[in-house]
Design an enzyme around this catalytic site. Structure first.
Site, PDB file in Angstrom:
ATOM      1  N   CYS A  63     -20.452  22.651  18.657  1.00 12.41           N
ATOM      2  CA  CYS A  63     -19.397  22.930  17.682  1.00 12.41           C
ATOM      3  C   CYS A  63     -19.025  24.409  17.698  1.00 12.41           C
ATOM      4  O   CYS A  63     -19.725  25.246  18.274  1.00 12.41           O
ATOM      5  CB  CYS A  63     -19.874  22.548  16.274  1.00 12.41           C
ATOM      6  SG  CYS A  63     -20.060  20.774  16.017  1.00 12.41           S
ATOM      7  N   HIS A  72     -16.615  24.535  11.978  1.00  9.83           N
ATOM      8  CA  HIS A  72     -17.181  24.435  10.633  1.00  9.83           C
ATOM      9  C   HIS A  72     -17.943  25.698  10.239  1.00  9.83           C
ATOM     10  O   HIS A  72     -18.198  26.598  11.067  1.00  9.83           O
ATOM     11  CB  HIS A  72     -18.107  23.219  10.546  1.00  9.83           C
ATOM     12  CG  HIS A  72     -19.291  23.290  11.469  1.00  9.83           C
ATOM     13  ND1 HIS A  72     -20.419  24.039  11.196  1.00  9.83           N
ATOM     14  CD2 HIS A  72     -19.524  22.691  12.671  1.00  9.83           C
ATOM     15  CE1 HIS A  72     -21.298  23.905  12.177  1.00  9.83           C
ATOM     16  NE2 HIS A  72     -20.770  23.094  13.094  1.00  9.83           N
ATOM     17  N   GLY A  97     -18.245  13.937  17.539  1.00 10.98           N
ATOM     18  CA  GLY A  97     -18.896  14.817  16.577  1.00 10.98           C
ATOM     19  C   GLY A  97     -18.722  16.300  16.779  1.00 10.98           C
ATOM     20  O   GLY A  97     -19.513  17.104  16.250  1.00 10.98           O
TER      21      GLY A  97
END
Length: 414
Positions: free
Chosen positions: A348, A330, A326
């Protein structure tokens, strides 16, 4: 009486008339018997050519990898055919001079074959021979279940070739035989190697990234490959793909910046935020696995308890995935104030919506993301959580190969 001497003065006797007459008769007799000519042997009516054929006529459960051979004694082979009951022919080659023939193609499983041969002897007489046999039926077939990249795809320079089988392959000798059947051809030669990441999956990567704009084809015919204990190779694989431009994104966690290059030229540097303490972004080389314009991110899927201070459930846009667990690059409009200044994410790489949309349009599957200066020992998994193969040193990668490094050749014409 006159004495006749020879050339050195010795007396030489003259033959008496009777003796001379006997000698003449004797000579005449030799000439008479010698005039009888030997009669030629009659020409045979049956060819002297004989055949030896392997497998023997009537053989059953013949190994499908067997080479069928035909030999001719007392003659020269003029024609040999090997065909299945349905008429499908198996190719073969005559030896120079026509003394023997051998098949040069695989035999089908559980199939009856007939060999027909013709030979000519020294008298020009023709002989024919016929033999039939039946091949064995494997107890189990091992086939290719999946190949990545897919046929016709365009990928980045970091994309490995992955071949997955429907059965486990664990014997080193069988693995080596399988690797040799899997042939990688490229428009630009590269040094590379297959390496087994588990009992069902083998991957090919070059020693360094693929050269940009390279055409790649992969072929692998496993048919008639013996794998031991009645197991044989089933269906093989064939695919081709194109490596596009060399797009590389370098994320510097300490500087909170991401620089994107194409073929070595800087396209853009954008401010980012990466993982905060306890959720550090993995360091190392990653490969983009896919892109999603929208993805629902839920902290419970990565082990964060619902209702805790770290829990989240967000609609995320313009997401490029780099791990199966995951991790993405982004749009993170909620953290714009920290981008370029601090690391506040759960692992992330976040950026503004505009920068994320731009990045989404630039990168593709197989492009490279390098994350550096995280200040943490947490690193990209080398196997199993995406394509982390580039974090494996080359010599170590070769340890997972049963056949070793190869240099690719050019793809077949047409």
């Amino acid at each position: 009486m006159r004495v006749i001497t020879d050339s050195i003065g010795r007396p030489r006797r003259l033959l008496r008339p009777a003796a001379a007459t006997a000698l003449v008769l004797a000579l005449g007799g030799c000439q008479f018997f010698g005039s009888e000519a030997a009669k030629p042997a009659p020409k045979p009516t049956v060819s002297t050519a004989r055949f030896t054929m392997t497998p023997l006529d009537g053989s059953a459960t013949v190994a499908p990898e067997s080479v069928v051979t035909v030999g001719s004694g007392g003659g020269v082979l003029s024609a040999v055919t090997l065909a299945a009951a349905d008429g499908t022919a198996v190719p073969g080659k005559l030896s120079p001079g026509g003394a023997s023939w051998h098949s040069s193609g695989p035999l089908k499983y559980g199939t009856k074959y007939t060999v027909q041969a013709t030979a000519v002897d020294g008298h020009g007489l023709t002989a024919t021979g016929t033999s039939s046999f039946t091949t064995a039926t494997p107890e189990t077939l091992v086939s290719v279940a999946k190949v990545i990249p897919e046929k016709g795809a365009t990928v980045g320079v970091g994309m490995p070739v992955s071949v997955e089988f429907d059965q486990k392959i664990e014997d080193p000798a069988v693995r080596a035989a399988v690797e040799k059947r899997l042939v990688v051809a490229t428009s630009t030669p590269v040094e590379g190697a297959w390496s087994w990441i588990d009992a069902k999956t083998v991957r090919f990567r070059p020693k360094t990234f693929w050269p940009a704009d390279t055409k790649v084809s992969v072929s692998g015919d496993l048919y008639a490959l013996p794998m031991g204990k009645g197991v044989y190779g089933g269906s093989g694989t064939a695919t081709d793909f194109t490596v596009g431009s060399a797009v590389v994104a370098t994320v510097d966690s300490a500087a909170h910046q991401m620089t994107v290059t194409r073929n070595g030229e800087v396209l853009k540097t954008v401010p980012v935020t990466t993982g905060k303490p306890g959720f550090t972004t993995r360091a190392g080389t990653k490969v983009i696995l896919g892109k999603e314009e929208h993805v629902l991110m839920d902290g419970t899927t990565v082990g964060i308890s619902e209702g805790s201070s770290e829990s989240y459930r967000l609609d995320v846009y313009w997401a490029a995935r780099v791990t199966w667990s995951g991790e993405y690059l982004h749009a993170a409009p909620w953290s714009v104030g920290s981008q370029g200044r601090a690391n506040v994410s759960h692992g992330c790489v976040g950026m503004s919506t505009d920068n994320a949309r731009w990045f989404f349009g630039v990168v593709g599957v197989g492009d490279v993301v390098n994350v550096v200066n995280t200040g943490s020992s947490k690193s990209m998994e080398r196997i199993g959580n995406g394509y982390g193969e580039w974090n494996v040193p080359w010599e170590e990668w070769l340890q997972g190969s049963a056949s070793g490094a190869v240099t690719t050749g050019a793809p077949a014409a047409g």
